[in-house]
Design an enzyme around this catalytic site. Sequence first.
Site, PDB file in Angstrom:
ATOM      1  N   HIS A 126     -36.631 -30.713 -47.248  1.00 51.90           N
ATOM      2  CA  HIS A 126     -35.939 -31.965 -46.928  1.00 51.90           C
ATOM      3  C   HIS A 126     -35.709 -32.059 -45.428  1.00 51.90           C
ATOM      4  O   HIS A 126     -35.018 -31.220 -44.850  1.00 51.90           O
ATOM      5  CB  HIS A 126     -34.605 -32.001 -47.673  1.00 51.90           C
ATOM      6  CG  HIS A 126     -33.880 -33.296 -47.549  1.00 51.90           C
ATOM      7  ND1 HIS A 126     -32.594 -33.389 -47.089  1.00 51.90           N
ATOM      8  CD2 HIS A 126     -34.269 -34.566 -47.830  1.00 51.90           C
ATOM      9  CE1 HIS A 126     -32.208 -34.653 -47.111  1.00 51.90           C
ATOM     10  NE2 HIS A 126     -33.206 -35.391 -47.557  1.00 51.90           N
ATOM     11  N   HIS A 152     -33.497 -39.699 -39.179  1.00 52.18           N
ATOM     12  CA  HIS A 152     -32.822 -40.188 -40.384  1.00 52.18           C
ATOM     13  C   HIS A 152     -31.875 -41.359 -40.131  1.00 52.18           C
ATOM     14  O   HIS A 152     -31.982 -42.412 -40.746  1.00 52.18           O
ATOM     15  CB  HIS A 152     -32.046 -39.046 -41.047  1.00 52.18           C
ATOM     16  CG  HIS A 152     -31.352 -39.458 -42.300  1.00 52.18           C
ATOM     17  ND1 HIS A 152     -30.091 -40.018 -42.298  1.00 52.18           N
ATOM     18  CD2 HIS A 152     -31.745 -39.431 -43.590  1.00 52.18           C
ATOM     19  CE1 HIS A 152     -29.744 -40.308 -43.539  1.00 52.18           C
ATOM     20  NE2 HIS A 152     -30.727 -39.962 -44.352  1.00 52.18           N
TER      21      HIS A 152
HETATM   22  O1  G3P Z   1     -36.218 -38.697 -49.898  1.00 52.86           O
HETATM   23  C1  G3P Z   1     -35.151 -37.972 -50.420  1.00 52.86           C
HETATM   24  C2  G3P Z   1     -33.917 -38.102 -49.559  1.00 52.86           C
HETATM   25  O2  G3P Z   1     -34.270 -37.807 -48.236  1.00 52.86           O
HETATM   26  C3  G3P Z   1     -33.305 -39.475 -49.618  1.00 52.86           C
HETATM   27  O3  G3P Z   1     -32.085 -39.575 -48.953  1.00 52.86           O
HETATM   28  O4  G3P Z   1     -30.639 -40.084 -47.038  1.00 52.86           O
HETATM   29  O5  G3P Z   1     -31.701 -37.845 -47.215  1.00 52.86           O
HETATM   30  O6  G3P Z   1     -33.070 -39.829 -46.650  1.00 52.86           O
HETATM   31  P1  G3P Z   1     -31.858 -39.313 -47.400  1.00 52.86           P
HETATM   32 MG    MG Z   2     -35.018 -38.887 -46.529  1.00 51.32          MG
END
Ligand code: G3P
Ligand code: MG
Length: 235
Positions: A10, A52
Amino acid sequence: MLSLPPVIGHRGAAGLAPENTLESFALAADLGCTMVEFDVRLSADRVPVVFHDDILDRCTDGSGPVAALTLAQLKRLDAGDGQQIPSLAEVLALCRDRHLAVNIEIKPDVGAEAETARLALEIAGASWPTDRPLPLVSSFSHQALAMARQVAPHWPRGLLAERLPKDWRRLIDIYGCNTLNLDHSRLTPKRVTEIKAAGLAVLAYTVNRRSRAEMLWSRGVLAVFSDRPDLLVRG
Ligand code: G3P
Ligand code: MG
């Protein structure tokens, strides 16, 4: 059904390195990840960058909206450990070199949903090797998914949602989605079964405990997004 690894790094390995930086993606590869997820938005000069938040404050020494600065201005900021905010092109090049599969999450500013998807997928389409697994394109934004379908119709798509929308069957049909990418804390076994029965893969974010990942896998979740691939991969 798509073939995906059980663990997707992630934002790279966001629990161990500055998120969404080249250092983070390289570390994810070092830790045995074979796929990473990252977030794409646009700079002021409309270059897709990997970052992000809509503002710079949490993850850099800058402040204010990402979309207010050009790529050259963004590059002067420290995104942690002396890392720069990478362009999408730079991240894709690293992933190509490290044999990482990718999940491109389109994370557009309001009003730039279709443009962000179009520009990101034009770059990815021109540079991603044809002998590698196709990128998974995901978004919370329905407009971004619609554009993704138009620009890269054969690339798999994932509908992101914190809660499963009531009309999820209609949405996955409209946007031609292969996966539902959901917040793991709101994911019940019944939901997983329903979604799988509809022929979709279930992906769950963000899972940083091995016991929780094992439970989700045992319930039929295909892959989990994790900030701590060191705890989940190879074990
Ligand atoms: O794509 C999975 C996750 O990254 C979605 O939430 O806010 O971490 O981008 P976020
Ligand atoms: Mg994400």
